[in-house]
Design an enzyme around this catalytic site. Structure first.
Site, PDB file in Angstrom:
ATOM      1  N   LYS A 145       0.830  -1.217   0.000  1.00 42.62           N
ATOM      2  CA  LYS A 145       0.000   0.000   0.000  1.00 42.62           C
ATOM      3  C   LYS A 145       0.852   1.250   0.000  1.00 42.62           C
ATOM      4  O   LYS A 145       2.012   1.258   0.442  1.00 42.62           O
ATOM      5  CB  LYS A 145      -0.978   0.018   1.172  1.00 42.62           C
ATOM      6  CG  LYS A 145      -0.351   0.016   2.582  1.00 42.62           C
ATOM      7  CD  LYS A 145       0.108   1.371   3.082  1.00 42.62           C
ATOM      8  CE  LYS A 145       0.830   1.287   4.413  1.00 42.62           C
ATOM      9  NZ  LYS A 145       1.634   2.444   4.734  1.00 42.62           N
ATOM     10  N   ASP A 155      -2.333  -1.902   9.878  1.00 39.42           N
ATOM     11  CA  ASP A 155      -2.477  -1.920   8.420  1.00 39.42           C
ATOM     12  C   ASP A 155      -3.016  -3.250   7.879  1.00 39.42           C
ATOM     13  O   ASP A 155      -3.238  -3.380   6.677  1.00 39.42           O
ATOM     14  CB  ASP A 155      -1.124  -1.670   7.748  1.00 39.42           C
ATOM     15  CG  ASP A 155      -0.597  -0.260   7.991  1.00 39.42           C
ATOM     16  OD1 ASP A 155      -1.408   0.628   8.320  1.00 39.42           O
ATOM     17  OD2 ASP A 155       0.621  -0.053   7.832  1.00 39.42           O
TER      18      ASP A 155
HETATM   19  O1  C5P Z   1      -0.125  -1.428  14.451  1.00 34.07           O
HETATM   20  P1  C5P Z   1       1.320  -1.658  14.150  1.00 34.07           P
HETATM   21  O2  C5P Z   1       1.893  -2.787  14.978  1.00 34.07           O
HETATM   22  O3  C5P Z   1       1.628  -1.808  12.711  1.00 34.07           O
HETATM   23  O4  C5P Z   1       2.080  -0.350  14.624  1.00 34.07           O
HETATM   24  C1  C5P Z   1       3.463  -0.299  14.763  1.00 34.07           C
HETATM   25  C2  C5P Z   1       3.849   0.935  15.565  1.00 34.07           C
HETATM   26  O5  C5P Z   1       3.629   2.115  14.796  1.00 34.07           O
HETATM   27  C3  C5P Z   1       3.066   1.163  16.842  1.00 34.07           C
HETATM   28  O6  C5P Z   1       3.608   0.434  17.928  1.00 34.07           O
HETATM   29  C4  C5P Z   1       3.223   2.664  17.040  1.00 34.07           C
HETATM   30  O7  C5P Z   1       4.488   2.971  17.564  1.00 34.07           O
HETATM   31  C5  C5P Z   1       3.181   3.181  15.616  1.00 34.07           C
HETATM   32  N1  C5P Z   1       1.826   3.564  15.204  1.00 34.07           N
HETATM   33  C6  C5P Z   1       1.282   4.722  15.747  1.00 34.07           C
HETATM   34  N2  C5P Z   1       0.002   5.085  15.389  1.00 34.07           N
HETATM   35  C7  C5P Z   1      -0.695   4.356  14.498  1.00 34.07           C
HETATM   36  C8  C5P Z   1      -0.150   3.185  13.924  1.00 34.07           C
HETATM   37  C9  C5P Z   1       1.128   2.818  14.297  1.00 34.07           C
HETATM   38  O8  C5P Z   1       1.919   5.413  16.557  1.00 34.07           O
HETATM   39  N3  C5P Z   1      -1.929   4.745  14.176  1.00 34.07           N
END
Ligand code: C5P
Length: 307
Positions: A19, A144
């Protein structure tokens, strides 16, 4: 959840897309460590392919393997184990990933693999599982992952996991400039928080601008409305990205931006011919490790065959 009459004995092949965030507005840091987002996801036809086969124990292999998390850290393996546990109907699987999406590139490659594992295992085990349940599991796996299941073009809110489809009239032609070094998503969000404490870096405009541009079907209008709040943070961590962006525009792209948390640069081109010449010129510019052309929107994670 029920099964299993349609369970398959061979291997399932699944494909899931990378993406680009056409618009990424980052709001406040929440108490749970995530940031409130308004984003427009756009899936492109650069995709990872997974083969999922019943096995004696859970394994994940990737080709190429460089940078791909191994063992319990691999999100595709985590997804397979989660689905087996929740359904009570699956067993161990061997997952083989053919990696095309850049690792730690801001294109949600790990999330694509997790979505593909959910779709592949659910087909392999013949699960009678509703879309809603799959999407809930996807959201637990990562912000995601729901979009990697859905594909197309969609607005994401919350931490990016709550999706609404978007009308996108025409295909968009992209050139992707891959960086030699990845960026960790949490580090890029943390850098944005730091930059915002120091001053207020410019923020992207309202999401309605990109939605109107997509509805118009004009690539030039989409180019004018692209924006990513994480771009300043990604460039602060990898200043060379500025040169890549400039080289892409000089080569004839309509506009460029950092994809998600970077460091991949996505360059929007007027048409496929222009994308071909931008890609060729950029590849010789010395400003990136590799170049890919891609078209969006592309479908979400789906079974593409059996072996
Ligand atoms: O959800 P995911 O594990 O992919 O997110 C990885 C990291 O990216 C989170 O731990 C956070 O530090 C950051 N993140 C964030 N806000 C979001 C998505 C991700 O701060 N909406």
């Amino acid at each position: 959840m029920t099964a299993v009459s349609r369970a398959l004995s061979g291997s399932i092949r699944v494909r899931a897309p990378a993406k680009i965030n056409l618009h990424l507005s980052v709001g406040a840091l929440r108490p749970d460590g995530y940031h409130e987002l308004v984003t427009v996801f756009h899936a492109v036809d650069l995709a990872d392919e997974l083969t999922v086969t019943r096995a004696q124990r859970h394994t994940v292999r990737s080709e190429p393997a460089h940078g791909v998390p191994v063992g319990a850290k691999n999100l595709a393996g985590v997804a397979a184990r989660m689905l087996a546990r929740r359904s009570g109907l699956g067993g161990p699987v061997a997952i083989e990933i053919t990696k095309h999406i850049p690792v730690a590139g801001g294109m949600a490659g790990g999330s694509a693999d997790a979505a593909a594992a959910l779709v592949g295992c659910s087909a392999l085990w013949g699960l009678d599982i509703g879309r809603g349940e799959l999407v809930r599991m996807a959201a637990e796996l990562g912000s995601d992952v729901p979009f990697a299941l859905t594909g197309g073009t969609a607005v994401g809110t919350g931490r990016g996991d709550r999706l609404s489809p978007v009308l996108a009239r025409t295909p968009l032609q992209w050139v992707l400039a891959l960086s030699g070094e990845g960026l960790a998503t949490p580090a890029v969000f943390a850098e944005l928080d730091r930059l915002r404490e120091l001053g207020d870096p410019p923020r992207v405009g309202p999401v309605r601008d990109i939605l109107a541009a997509l509805a118009s079907g004009e690539a030039a209008a989409v180019a004018g409305a692209l924006g990513n709040d994480l771009q300043a943070a990604a460039i602060s961590l990898q200043p060379g990205l500025r040169r890549t962006l400039r080289a892409g525009i000089a080569a004839g792209a309509l506009a460029g931006l950092v994809s998600g948390s970077g460091p991949t640069i996505a360059l929007l081109c007027a048409d496929a011919e222009s994308a071909g010449s931008v890609a060729a010129e950029l590849a010789g510019s010395g400003t990136c490790r590799a170049v890919r052309v891609a078209t969006g929107p592309a479908p979400g994670a789906r079974v593409v065959g059996t072996l």
